[in-house]
Write a protein that holds these residues in place. Structure first.
Motif, mmCIF file in Angstrom:
data_model
loop_
_atom_site.group_PDB
_atom_site.id
_atom_site.type_symbol
_atom_site.label_atom_id
_atom_site.label_comp_id
_atom_site.label_asym_id
_atom_site.label_seq_id
_atom_site.Cartn_x
_atom_site.Cartn_y
_atom_site.Cartn_z
ATOM 1 N N ILE A 46 -5.911 -5.295 -33.074
ATOM 2 C CA ILE A 46 -6.163 -6.642 -33.580
ATOM 3 C C ILE A 46 -5.820 -7.686 -32.526
ATOM 4 C CG2 ILE A 46 -3.940 -6.969 -34.748
ATOM 5 C CD1 ILE A 46 -7.401 -8.115 -36.018
ATOM 6 N N SER A 47 -4.821 -7.444 -31.703
ATOM 7 C CA SER A 47 -4.483 -8.437 -30.682
ATOM 8 C C SER A 47 -5.608 -8.560 -29.661
ATOM 9 C CB SER A 47 -3.165 -8.097 -29.991
ATOM 10 O OG SER A 47 -3.249 -6.893 -29.285
ATOM 11 N N VAL A 48 -6.196 -7.452 -29.269
ATOM 12 C CA VAL A 48 -7.332 -7.496 -28.340
ATOM 13 C C VAL A 48 -8.505 -8.214 -28.988
ATOM 14 C CG1 VAL A 48 -9.049 -6.062 -27.152
ATOM 15 C CG2 VAL A 48 -6.625 -5.462 -27.048
ATOM 16 N N PHE A 49 -8.752 -7.938 -30.255
ATOM 17 C CA PHE A 49 -9.830 -8.588 -30.997
ATOM 18 C C PHE A 49 -9.639 -10.103 -31.046
ATOM 19 C CE2 PHE A 49 -10.395 -10.328 -35.332
ATOM 20 C CZ PHE A 49 -11.768 -10.510 -35.326
ATOM 21 N N ILE A 50 -8.455 -10.537 -31.414
ATOM 22 C CA ILE A 50 -8.188 -11.978 -31.514
ATOM 23 C C ILE A 50 -8.324 -12.638 -30.150
ATOM 24 C CG2 ILE A 50 -6.395 -13.707 -32.006
ATOM 25 C CD1 ILE A 50 -7.668 -12.461 -34.516
ATOM 26 N N LEU A 51 -7.773 -12.039 -29.132
ATOM 27 C CA LEU A 51 -7.866 -12.624 -27.792
ATOM 28 C C LEU A 51 -9.312 -12.647 -27.298
ATOM 29 C CD1 LEU A 51 -4.642 -11.126 -26.218
ATOM 30 C CD2 LEU A 51 -5.033 -13.498 -26.904
ATOM 31 N N ALA A 52 -10.094 -11.640 -27.656
ATOM 32 C CA ALA A 52 -11.514 -11.635 -27.262
ATOM 33 C C ALA A 52 -12.270 -12.760 -27.954
ATOM 34 C CB ALA A 52 -12.139 -10.288 -27.596
ATOM 35 N N LEU A 53 -11.998 -12.952 -29.226
ATOM 36 C CA LEU A 53 -12.682 -14.029 -29.939
ATOM 37 C C LEU A 53 -12.255 -15.402 -29.431
ATOM 38 C CD1 LEU A 53 -12.811 -12.799 -33.648
ATOM 39 C CD2 LEU A 53 -14.663 -12.858 -31.981
ATOM 40 N N LEU A 54 -11.042 -15.497 -28.928
ATOM 41 C CA LEU A 54 -10.574 -16.772 -28.382
ATOM 42 C C LEU A 54 -11.421 -17.244 -27.211
ATOM 43 C CD1 LEU A 54 -6.691 -16.510 -28.433
ATOM 44 C CD2 LEU A 54 -8.093 -18.182 -29.630
ATOM 45 N N ALA A 55 -12.028 -16.311 -26.527
ATOM 46 C CA ALA A 55 -12.861 -16.693 -25.387
ATOM 47 C C ALA A 55 -14.056 -17.529 -25.834
ATOM 48 C CB ALA A 55 -13.341 -15.450 -24.655
ATOM 49 N N GLY A 56 -14.472 -17.376 -27.082
ATOM 50 C CA GLY A 56 -15.640 -18.091 -27.572
ATOM 51 C C GLY A 56 -15.342 -19.290 -28.449
ATOM 52 N N ALA A 57 -14.092 -19.523 -28.763
ATOM 53 C CA ALA A 57 -13.767 -20.634 -29.658
ATOM 54 C C ALA A 57 -12.316 -21.050 -29.456
ATOM 55 C CB ALA A 57 -13.979 -20.217 -31.119
ATOM 56 N N SER A 58 -12.013 -22.254 -29.807
ATOM 57 C CA SER A 58 -10.624 -22.688 -29.721
ATOM 58 C C SER A 58 -9.794 -21.919 -30.747
ATOM 59 C CB SER A 58 -10.509 -24.183 -29.992
ATOM 60 O OG SER A 58 -10.689 -24.451 -31.377
ATOM 61 N N TRP A 59 -8.511 -21.818 -30.483
ATOM 62 C CA TRP A 59 -7.593 -21.111 -31.376
ATOM 63 C C TRP A 59 -7.644 -21.679 -32.791
ATOM 64 C CZ3 TRP A 59 -4.883 -16.887 -31.893
ATOM 65 C CH2 TRP A 59 -3.811 -16.848 -32.756
ATOM 66 N N GLY A 71 -12.411 -4.342 -37.658
ATOM 67 C CA GLY A 71 -12.311 -3.794 -39.011
ATOM 68 C C GLY A 71 -11.706 -4.785 -39.996
ATOM 69 N N ALA A 72 -12.122 -4.685 -41.226
ATOM 70 C CA ALA A 72 -11.694 -5.614 -42.276
ATOM 71 C C ALA A 72 -10.185 -5.589 -42.494
ATOM 72 C CB ALA A 72 -12.416 -5.307 -43.584
ATOM 73 N N GLU A 73 -9.588 -4.400 -42.443
ATOM 74 C CA GLU A 73 -8.154 -4.287 -42.697
ATOM 75 C C GLU A 73 -7.350 -5.033 -41.634
ATOM 76 O OE1 GLU A 73 -10.235 -1.608 -42.525
ATOM 77 O OE2 GLU A 73 -10.423 -1.273 -44.681
ATOM 78 N N ASN A 74 -7.763 -4.919 -40.375
ATOM 79 C CA ASN A 74 -7.061 -5.623 -39.304
ATOM 80 C C ASN A 74 -7.278 -7.136 -39.381
ATOM 81 O OD1 ASN A 74 -5.680 -3.565 -37.930
ATOM 82 N ND2 ASN A 74 -7.562 -2.922 -36.945
ATOM 83 N N ILE A 75 -8.464 -7.547 -39.761
ATOM 84 C CA ILE A 75 -8.725 -8.982 -39.931
ATOM 85 C C ILE A 75 -7.839 -9.524 -41.040
ATOM 86 C CG2 ILE A 75 -10.445 -10.712 -40.589
ATOM 87 C CD1 ILE A 75 -12.554 -8.758 -39.316
ATOM 88 N N GLN A 76 -7.771 -8.793 -42.150
ATOM 89 C CA GLN A 76 -6.926 -9.222 -43.267
ATOM 90 C C GLN A 76 -5.462 -9.251 -42.860
ATOM 91 O OE1 GLN A 76 -8.112 -10.228 -46.467
ATOM 92 N NE2 GLN A 76 -6.068 -11.107 -46.358
#
Length: 102
Positions: free
Chosen positions: A73-86, A29-34
């Motif tokens: 948001i923590s799960v989202f960020i950690l999931a995206l980390l699997a596909g790209a460097s921090w 969601g946009a709010e969590n990304i922001q």
């Protein structure tokens, strides 16, 4: 909120499939990304270095820190980390932020 446009921007920036990114971003969601971007931009240079180090070598510790932002948001960020460097992940989020609200 334009999650689709944000996902295309992000996917282009990190060179992953747009569909995969769209699904992850819709879930977050946009709010969590922001919220994550605001938190990241509030960090000192030393804190940023620490976060980048943790992302590379201590994901469990990073998960505890990110949970302070919220479990979703923590799960989202950690999931995206699997596909790209921090570092690439954060640069992509910040770079594409304006598109999120168009």
């Amino acid at each position: 909120m334009s999650v689709d446009a944000f996902a295309e921007c992000y996917a282009g920036y990190v060179e992953v499939t747009v569909d995969s990114v769209i699904n992850d971003l819709r879930t977050a969601g946009a709010e969590n990304i922001q919220r994550f971007i605001d938190w990241w931009e509030s960090l000192s240079p030393k804190s940023i270095t620490l976060m980048q180090t943790l992302a590379a070598s201590a994901t469990a510790v990073l998960a505890v820190i990110l949970t302070k932002l919220g479990a979703y948001i923590s799960v989202f960020i950690l999931a995206l980390l699997a596909g790209a460097s921090w570092a690439l992940l954060v640069r992509a989020l910040v770079h594409c932020q304006p598109v999120l609200w168009t």
